[in-house]
Write an enzyme that holds these catalytic residues in place. Sequence first.
Site, mmCIF file in Angstrom:
data_model
loop_
_atom_site.group_PDB
_atom_site.id
_atom_site.type_symbol
_atom_site.label_atom_id
_atom_site.label_comp_id
_atom_site.label_asym_id
_atom_site.label_seq_id
_atom_site.Cartn_x
_atom_site.Cartn_y
_atom_site.Cartn_z
ATOM 1 N N HIS A 112 -5.167 13.087 -9.728
ATOM 2 C CA HIS A 112 -5.791 11.769 -9.583
ATOM 3 C C HIS A 112 -7.138 11.812 -8.872
ATOM 4 C CE1 HIS A 112 -2.695 9.872 -11.666
ATOM 5 N NE2 HIS A 112 -2.878 8.667 -11.175
ATOM 6 N N ASP A 173 -2.988 3.408 -0.754
ATOM 7 C CA ASP A 173 -2.588 2.173 -1.454
ATOM 8 C C ASP A 173 -1.700 2.489 -2.653
ATOM 9 O OD1 ASP A 173 -4.215 0.960 0.298
ATOM 10 O OD2 ASP A 173 -5.741 0.342 -1.138
ATOM 11 N N GLU A 284 -6.963 -4.123 5.782
ATOM 12 C CA GLU A 284 -7.819 -3.427 4.818
ATOM 13 C C GLU A 284 -8.800 -4.441 4.236
ATOM 14 O OE1 GLU A 284 -6.459 0.171 2.376
ATOM 15 O OE2 GLU A 284 -6.494 -1.438 0.916
#
Length: 340
Positions: A112, A173, A284
């Site tokens: 990723h 996240d 955040e």
Amino acid sequence: MRLTSSLRFHRQNNKSFLRIFMLLVLSCIPGRTNLCSNHSDIRSSLDSLDLDGYITFDDVHNASKDFGNRYQLPPLAILHPRSVSDISTVIRHILHLGSTSNLTIAARGHGHSLQGQALAHQGVVINMESLPSHGIKIYKGTQPYVDVSGGELWINILRETLKHGLSPKSWTDYLHLTVGGTLTNAGISGQAFKNGPQINNVYQLDIVTGKGEVMTCSEKLNPELFNSVLGGLGQFGIITRAQISLGPAPHMVKWIRVLYSDFSRFSRDQEHLISKKKGFDYVEGFVAINRTDLLSNWRSSFSPNDSTKASQFKSDGKTLYCLEVVKYFNKEEANSMNQV
Ligand SMILES: Cc1cc2nc3c(=O)[nH]c(=O)nc-3n(C[C@H](O)[C@H](O)[C@H](O)COP(=O)(O)OP(=O)(O)OC[C@H]3O[C@@H](n4cnc5c(N)ncnc54)[C@H](O)[C@@H]3O)c2cc1C
């Protein structure tokens, strides 16, 4: 006459050009043969290694790219390790081949990355998700931790630790990322202001070094290796196992999103929230382009009572800033949830 002599001149010129061209081509052939035989020698030498897992040379398409999809860099081979010793054997072998082999190695977690970090062009990619996990082991006590393979996905760790009322203290996240993949970066999310990034919440690592040695490290044991590998962008060794600190998992959370159109107010509020000692457990912020459907897509972020208020929010297509904050609650604190 002139034309004929000029033609002859051109023909002679062409002949000399052809001669030089042929010489160049012929002089390249031995080099090319060497390269090919080198390539196939390396391939067969890798193929002959005695491994618990296996090496593939043909099905390299997926390992040629990552989530960013910006680069197509096919490796020569992919190692699918079934043991830590497989990783060590291949690294030692490549070291033994010497620098003329030009082989590079990259561990690949869930692929990723966005910039080709887990790719090894004409080198060897180590598919860390093939490494057997031998289970996700949870140790309770005053300083609980979980012991996992470097190729384990964080989502699996969360599911397992929750069964014991525990969870890692710091997250990303998105959880379909591997332990090795985020620990070589940092692992940042809304808990980082309180607990540090994921790399601050590791007790111990098992590493295969660039020389193929298998080493255990921590703050006290081989600290230089420990501190280099954590956040080391995969350049200081391969993480095969990690002990990650756990804390009590909250029973309930209150999740709030606040939209701003003014950056100064947004950043001032964010700084205020992270400086409070007894404030939120997760803070955040992110930036969003306000397309027309932004608010309707975010319906889940607003309580049903707030939907009218939210629909009145107009920013005329401007950039929006969003603060996302979360407060954790135990069962006993359920009544105080709405006082936040
Ligand atoms: C949708 C999405 C959401 C994201 N959200 C966040 C976020 O909230 N917070 C955040 O911090 N990051 C986030 N990221 C970035 C992410 O953390 C990194 O890209 C991470 O490296 C991806 O993990 P991976 O398992 O896919 O690793 P890969 O992309 O496979 O590898 C990443 C790097 O780690 C190395 N590596 C992989 N495994 C090992 C190992 N076992 N030992 C040593 N080196 C290894 C690789 O060689 C490479 O250099 C997000 C990425 C995506 C795509």
